[in-house]
Structure formats: C-alpha cells, structure tokens
Design a protein around this motif. Structure first.
Motif, short mmCIF file in Angstrom:
data_model
loop_
_atom_site.label_atom_id
_atom_site.label_comp_id
_atom_site.label_asym_id
_atom_site.label_seq_id
_atom_site.Cartn_x
_atom_site.Cartn_y
_atom_site.Cartn_z
N UNK A 140 14.34 -40.11 17.72
CA UNK A 140 13.27 -40.79 18.45
C UNK A 140 12.23 -39.80 18.94
N UNK A 141 10.97 -40.18 18.82
CA UNK A 141 9.88 -39.33 19.28
C UNK A 141 9.51 -38.20 18.34
N UNK A 142 10.10 -38.19 17.14
CA UNK A 142 9.87 -37.12 16.19
C UNK A 142 9.38 -37.67 14.86
N UNK A 143 8.79 -36.80 14.06
CA UNK A 143 8.57 -37.02 12.63
C UNK A 143 9.18 -35.82 11.93
N UNK A 144 9.48 -35.97 10.66
CA UNK A 144 10.00 -34.85 9.88
C UNK A 144 9.10 -34.67 8.67
N UNK A 145 8.60 -33.46 8.49
CA UNK A 145 7.83 -33.13 7.30
C UNK A 145 8.79 -32.59 6.26
N UNK A 146 8.68 -33.10 5.04
CA UNK A 146 9.52 -32.65 3.95
C UNK A 146 8.62 -32.16 2.82
N UNK A 147 8.67 -30.87 2.55
CA UNK A 147 7.93 -30.28 1.43
C UNK A 147 8.90 -30.09 0.27
N UNK A 148 8.43 -30.39 -0.93
CA UNK A 148 9.30 -30.28 -2.10
C UNK A 148 8.67 -29.40 -3.16
N UNK A 149 9.54 -28.79 -3.95
CA UNK A 149 9.11 -27.95 -5.06
C UNK A 149 10.06 -28.17 -6.23
N UNK A 150 9.49 -28.40 -7.40
CA UNK A 150 10.30 -28.55 -8.61
C UNK A 150 10.67 -27.17 -9.13
N UNK A 151 11.96 -27.00 -9.39
CA UNK A 151 12.47 -25.76 -9.98
C UNK A 151 13.22 -26.12 -11.26
N UNK A 152 13.44 -25.15 -12.15
CA UNK A 152 14.16 -25.46 -13.38
C UNK A 152 15.53 -26.11 -13.14
N UNK A 153 16.21 -25.74 -12.08
CA UNK A 153 17.53 -26.28 -11.80
C UNK A 153 17.52 -27.55 -10.96
N UNK A 154 16.36 -28.01 -10.52
CA UNK A 154 16.28 -29.21 -9.70
C UNK A 154 15.22 -29.09 -8.63
N UNK A 155 15.33 -29.93 -7.65
CA UNK A 155 14.35 -30.02 -6.58
C UNK A 155 14.78 -29.15 -5.40
N UNK A 156 13.83 -28.39 -4.87
CA UNK A 156 14.07 -27.63 -3.64
C UNK A 156 13.24 -28.30 -2.55
N UNK A 157 13.78 -28.40 -1.33
CA UNK A 157 13.03 -28.99 -0.25
C UNK A 157 13.23 -28.21 1.03
N UNK A 158 12.29 -28.42 1.96
CA UNK A 158 12.38 -27.85 3.30
C UNK A 158 11.93 -28.91 4.28
N UNK A 159 12.61 -28.98 5.41
CA UNK A 159 12.28 -29.95 6.45
C UNK A 159 11.77 -29.24 7.70
N UNK A 160 10.81 -29.88 8.35
CA UNK A 160 10.29 -29.38 9.62
C UNK A 160 10.19 -30.55 10.59
N UNK A 161 11.07 -30.62 11.60
CA UNK A 161 10.93 -31.67 12.62
C UNK A 161 9.76 -31.32 13.55
N UNK A 162 8.97 -32.34 13.88
CA UNK A 162 7.80 -32.14 14.74
C UNK A 162 7.76 -33.27 15.77
#
Length: 71
Positions: A14-36
C-alpha cells in the motif's frame, strides 16, 4: 511481461508503486524492480531519476519499464 514474469497490483505494498525494467538476453528475460513511494512517483520532476535508476540496475539505459500499482 513475457517468459513467466508477471505482476499483479495486489503484489505491491500500500502506498507504493514498483518499477520493473526488463532486458532480453539470449538465455531469457532479465528484470530489476524498484519500489517507489506513490507520493514521490506522483512528482513528475522525480520520475526520470527513478527510471534511470531501475534501468541502470537491469543494465540497459533504454530498457522498457512497467509501472505496477500505478493506477
């Protein structure tokens, strides 16, 4: 989000959003989350800094970003 990486608004604290950035790699998807804090995310002049930060974490300055819980 592809490759089994899904988000649901109920996964965000509650009271937050989460930013999720993604990057395609040969072995699959990489992601990073940032709660704000929703009040900080509502400040237009701060948003780009948050985007830069989560993209840096995923290692791609142009990575697409999903905002979870932002509605």
């Amino acid at each position: 989000m592809g490759q089994g990486h899904e988000h649901r608004p109920g996964d965000v604290a509650p009271g937050m959003v989460v930013l999720c950035a993604t990057r395609e790699l040969p072995g699959g998807l990489q992601w990073a989350h940032l709660p704000v804090d929703r009040r900080l995310w509502s400040e237009e002049d701060l948003r780009e800094g948050f985007r830069v930060r989560v993209r840096r974490t995923v290692g791609d300055a142009a990575a697409p970003i999903e905002v979870v819980g932002g509605s």
